[in-house]
Motif scaffolding. Structure first.
Motif, PDB file in Angstrom:
ATOM      1  N   GLY A  17      51.106 -60.205 -46.959  1.00 46.82           N
ATOM      2  CA  GLY A  17      49.883 -60.232 -47.665  1.00 46.82           C
ATOM      3  C   GLY A  17      48.678 -60.073 -46.545  1.00 46.82           C
ATOM      4  N   LEU A  18      48.973 -60.292 -45.374  1.00 48.66           N
ATOM      5  CA  LEU A  18      48.108 -60.384 -44.251  1.00 48.66           C
ATOM      6  C   LEU A  18      47.702 -58.879 -43.920  1.00 48.66           C
ATOM      7  CD1 LEU A  18      48.818 -63.081 -41.665  1.00 48.66           C
ATOM      8  CD2 LEU A  18      46.780 -62.926 -43.250  1.00 48.66           C
ATOM      9  N   ASP A  19      48.422 -58.013 -44.261  1.00 49.11           N
ATOM     10  CA  ASP A  19      48.260 -56.613 -43.829  1.00 49.11           C
ATOM     11  C   ASP A  19      47.132 -56.233 -44.947  1.00 49.11           C
ATOM     12  OD1 ASP A  19      48.424 -54.050 -42.779  1.00 49.11           O
ATOM     13  OD2 ASP A  19      50.272 -53.344 -43.939  1.00 49.11           O
ATOM     14  N   ALA A  20      47.245 -56.299 -46.074  1.00 49.08           N
ATOM     15  CA  ALA A  20      46.306 -56.070 -47.254  1.00 49.08           C
ATOM     16  C   ALA A  20      44.885 -56.768 -46.708  1.00 49.08           C
ATOM     17  CB  ALA A  20      46.884 -56.708 -48.527  1.00 49.08           C
ATOM     18  N   PHE A  21      45.025 -57.970 -46.412  1.00 49.75           N
ATOM     19  CA  PHE A  21      43.976 -58.852 -46.050  1.00 49.75           C
ATOM     20  C   PHE A  21      43.034 -58.190 -44.998  1.00 49.75           C
ATOM     21  CE2 PHE A  21      42.019 -61.955 -43.006  1.00 49.75           C
ATOM     22  CZ  PHE A  21      41.254 -62.632 -43.801  1.00 49.75           C
ATOM     23  N   SER A  22      43.885 -57.582 -43.794  1.00 50.79           N
ATOM     24  CA  SER A  22      43.099 -57.262 -42.687  1.00 50.79           C
ATOM     25  C   SER A  22      42.316 -55.891 -43.196  1.00 50.79           C
ATOM     26  CB  SER A  22      43.780 -56.843 -41.513  1.00 50.79           C
ATOM     27  OG  SER A  22      45.030 -56.149 -41.957  1.00 50.79           O
ATOM     28  N   VAL A  23      43.159 -55.020 -43.810  1.00 46.59           N
ATOM     29  CA  VAL A  23      42.280 -53.742 -44.544  1.00 46.59           C
ATOM     30  C   VAL A  23      41.416 -54.044 -45.497  1.00 46.59           C
ATOM     31  CG1 VAL A  23      42.903 -51.726 -45.566  1.00 46.59           C
ATOM     32  CG2 VAL A  23      44.508 -52.505 -43.982  1.00 46.59           C
ATOM     33  N   SER A  24      41.495 -55.121 -46.186  1.00 44.95           N
ATOM     34  CA  SER A  24      40.538 -55.289 -47.139  1.00 44.95           C
ATOM     35  C   SER A  24      39.262 -56.020 -46.469  1.00 44.95           C
ATOM     36  CB  SER A  24      41.135 -56.259 -48.158  1.00 44.95           C
ATOM     37  OG  SER A  24      41.944 -55.809 -49.001  1.00 44.95           O
ATOM     38  N   LEU A  25      39.828 -56.512 -45.511  1.00 46.89           N
ATOM     39  CA  LEU A  25      38.527 -57.240 -44.648  1.00 46.89           C
ATOM     40  C   LEU A  25      37.513 -56.132 -44.057  1.00 46.89           C
ATOM     41  CD1 LEU A  25      37.365 -59.968 -43.439  1.00 46.89           C
ATOM     42  CD2 LEU A  25      38.799 -59.637 -41.207  1.00 46.89           C
ATOM     43  N   GLY A  26      38.075 -55.103 -43.608  1.00 46.13           N
ATOM     44  CA  GLY A  26      37.493 -53.904 -42.934  1.00 46.13           C
ATOM     45  C   GLY A  26      36.678 -53.116 -44.343  1.00 46.13           C
ATOM     46  N   THR A 105      43.295 -45.656 -54.833  1.00 46.38           N
ATOM     47  CA  THR A 105      43.635 -47.099 -54.897  1.00 46.38           C
ATOM     48  C   THR A 105      45.240 -47.340 -54.801  1.00 46.38           C
ATOM     49  OG1 THR A 105      41.684 -47.492 -56.344  1.00 46.38           O
ATOM     50  CG2 THR A 105      43.358 -49.279 -56.448  1.00 46.38           C
ATOM     51  N   PHE A 106      45.812 -46.704 -55.549  1.00 47.21           N
ATOM     52  CA  PHE A 106      47.452 -46.631 -55.756  1.00 47.21           C
ATOM     53  C   PHE A 106      47.854 -46.351 -54.242  1.00 47.21           C
ATOM     54  CE2 PHE A 106      46.137 -46.181 -60.022  1.00 47.21           C
ATOM     55  CZ  PHE A 106      46.460 -47.084 -60.678  1.00 47.21           C
ATOM     56  N   VAL A 107      47.305 -45.347 -53.745  1.00 47.23           N
ATOM     57  CA  VAL A 107      47.906 -44.925 -52.510  1.00 47.23           C
ATOM     58  C   VAL A 107      47.715 -46.118 -51.268  1.00 47.23           C
ATOM     59  CG1 VAL A 107      47.565 -43.236 -50.478  1.00 47.23           C
ATOM     60  CG2 VAL A 107      47.481 -42.412 -52.560  1.00 47.23           C
ATOM     61  N   PHE A 108      46.345 -46.770 -51.378  1.00 46.18           N
ATOM     62  CA  PHE A 108      45.878 -47.904 -50.746  1.00 46.18           C
ATOM     63  C   PHE A 108      47.359 -49.066 -51.091  1.00 46.18           C
ATOM     64  CE2 PHE A 108      43.380 -51.895 -50.682  1.00 46.18           C
ATOM     65  CZ  PHE A 108      43.399 -51.978 -49.165  1.00 46.18           C
ATOM     66  N   ALA A 109      47.355 -49.293 -52.070  1.00 47.89           N
ATOM     67  CA  ALA A 109      48.298 -50.176 -52.548  1.00 47.89           C
ATOM     68  C   ALA A 109      49.685 -50.024 -52.044  1.00 47.89           C
ATOM     69  CB  ALA A 109      48.374 -50.560 -54.034  1.00 47.89           C
ATOM     70  N   PHE A 110      50.104 -48.944 -52.066  1.00 53.31           N
ATOM     71  CA  PHE A 110      51.406 -48.402 -51.373  1.00 53.31           C
ATOM     72  C   PHE A 110      51.439 -48.628 -50.225  1.00 53.31           C
ATOM     73  CE2 PHE A 110      54.537 -45.415 -49.991  1.00 53.31           C
ATOM     74  CZ  PHE A 110      55.514 -45.814 -50.473  1.00 53.31           C
ATOM     75  N   THR A 111      50.459 -48.060 -49.324  1.00 57.05           N
ATOM     76  CA  THR A 111      50.581 -48.196 -47.939  1.00 57.05           C
ATOM     77  C   THR A 111      50.603 -49.641 -47.426  1.00 57.05           C
ATOM     78  OG1 THR A 111      48.308 -47.907 -47.628  1.00 57.05           O
ATOM     79  CG2 THR A 111      49.613 -45.981 -47.636  1.00 57.05           C
ATOM     80  N   VAL A 112      49.713 -50.796 -48.099  1.00 54.53           N
ATOM     81  CA  VAL A 112      49.819 -51.963 -47.489  1.00 54.53           C
ATOM     82  C   VAL A 112      51.008 -52.762 -48.118  1.00 54.53           C
ATOM     83  CG1 VAL A 112      47.274 -51.927 -47.364  1.00 54.53           C
ATOM     84  CG2 VAL A 112      48.058 -52.739 -49.341  1.00 54.53           C
ATOM     85  N   SER A 113      51.763 -52.254 -49.170  1.00 56.72           N
ATOM     86  CA  SER A 113      52.833 -53.001 -49.561  1.00 56.72           C
ATOM     87  C   SER A 113      54.155 -52.382 -49.271  1.00 56.72           C
ATOM     88  CB  SER A 113      52.931 -52.946 -51.004  1.00 56.72           C
ATOM     89  OG  SER A 113      52.958 -51.709 -51.682  1.00 56.72           O
ATOM     90  N   ILE A 114      54.308 -51.315 -48.400  1.00 56.21           N
ATOM     91  CA  ILE A 114      55.557 -50.637 -48.046  1.00 56.21           C
ATOM     92  C   ILE A 114      56.702 -51.639 -47.122  1.00 56.21           C
ATOM     93  CG2 ILE A 114      54.640 -49.657 -45.958  1.00 56.21           C
ATOM     94  CD1 ILE A 114      56.908 -48.205 -48.620  1.00 56.21           C
ATOM     95  N   ASP A 115      55.695 -52.476 -46.166  1.00 53.50           N
ATOM     96  CA  ASP A 115      56.665 -53.451 -45.477  1.00 53.50           C
ATOM     97  C   ASP A 115      57.253 -54.591 -46.428  1.00 53.50           C
ATOM     98  OD1 ASP A 115      54.019 -54.588 -46.146  1.00 53.50           O
ATOM     99  OD2 ASP A 115      53.556 -55.445 -44.430  1.00 53.50           O
ATOM    100  N   SER A 116      56.776 -54.601 -47.536  1.00 48.21           N
ATOM    101  CA  SER A 116      57.201 -55.585 -48.769  1.00 48.21           C
ATOM    102  C   SER A 116      58.646 -55.066 -48.993  1.00 48.21           C
ATOM    103  CB  SER A 116      56.546 -55.925 -49.858  1.00 48.21           C
ATOM    104  OG  SER A 116      55.352 -56.633 -49.398  1.00 48.21           O
ATOM    105  N   PHE A 117      58.698 -53.940 -49.294  1.00 49.65           N
ATOM    106  CA  PHE A 117      59.927 -53.242 -49.461  1.00 49.65           C
ATOM    107  C   PHE A 117      61.198 -53.606 -48.461  1.00 49.65           C
ATOM    108  CE2 PHE A 117      63.164 -49.821 -48.621  1.00 49.65           C
ATOM    109  CZ  PHE A 117      63.709 -49.892 -49.915  1.00 49.65           C
ATOM    110  N   SER A 118      60.783 -53.343 -47.366  1.00 46.57           N
ATOM    111  CA  SER A 118      61.782 -53.763 -46.282  1.00 46.57           C
ATOM    112  C   SER A 118      61.966 -55.103 -46.251  1.00 46.57           C
ATOM    113  CB  SER A 118      61.096 -53.541 -44.775  1.00 46.57           C
ATOM    114  OG  SER A 118      60.777 -51.813 -44.705  1.00 46.57           O
ATOM    115  N   ALA A 119      61.000 -56.142 -46.472  1.00 47.98           N
ATOM    116  CA  ALA A 119      61.131 -57.636 -46.600  1.00 47.98           C
ATOM    117  C   ALA A 119      61.988 -57.728 -47.735  1.00 47.98           C
ATOM    118  CB  ALA A 119      59.986 -58.435 -46.727  1.00 47.98           C
TER     119      ALA A 119
END
Length: 180
Positions: A17-26, A105-119
């Protein structure tokens, strides 16, 4: 044993979730309504549940065929994701962030969650509880997204790079723990 699994999954959900956090921070440095921030956080949480679910399902199928190698592959995969997050923090990217609107919004959500697929794939190889993992990932990413937006509104860019470094470090540590 169960408490150990919950704490490991919580740390993993935090790291992802830190990936989404850092982008959301910006993005939070832009003027945005709280209703929009709430909506974006929910969408990101949903994606952080869907992507690892797909990864876990695929990982379970692979673990049935490669049971001896499954744990090693899972650990290496987490180390790779973490290393990618660590190295991506040193890449220069001066493009200003745009607030996600509509399909963005969906593209953004997909890009910050792609690492969740690998995990999720590596978790599927290890045989972790699916429901627990996806709920923790969804909740952690939603809360971290909201936190990033709200901190971005006030902090104006204090933590961005450091949150990616922390997330990558946590993933590498969990991957090493899985291997050893």
């Amino acid at each position: 044993m169960w408490l150990g699994e919950v704490s490991s999954l919580t740390f993993l959900g935090f790291a992802l979730g830190l990936d989404a956090f850092s982008v959301s921070l910006g993005l939070g440095m832009q003027v945005m309504r709280l209703k929009r921030i709430f909506y974006i956080g929910i969408i990101i949480g949903i994606f952080h549940m869907i992507m690892p679910f797909i990864g876990i399902s695929l990982g379970r199928r692979l673990s049935e065929e490669f049971s001896d190698i499954a744990i090693v592959l899972g650990g290496l995969l987490l180390i790779g994701i973490g290393a990618h997050m660590l190295f991506s923090t040193f890449r220069e990217n001066d493009a200003p962030l745009q607030a996600p609107i509509g399909m963005g919004t969906f593209v953004f959500a997909f890009t910050v969650s792609i690492d969740s697929f690998s995990a999720g794939l590596s978790l599927g190889l290890s045989g972790v509880g699916v429901l627990l993992a996806i709920i923790l990932f969804g909740v952690m990413s939603t809360v971290l997204t909201w936190t990033g937006f709200l901190l971005g509104r006030t902090a104006k860019g204090l933590l961005g790079v450091y949150s990616e470094l922390l997330g990558g470090s946590i993933l590498v540590a969990i991957g090493l723990n899985t291997l050893f």
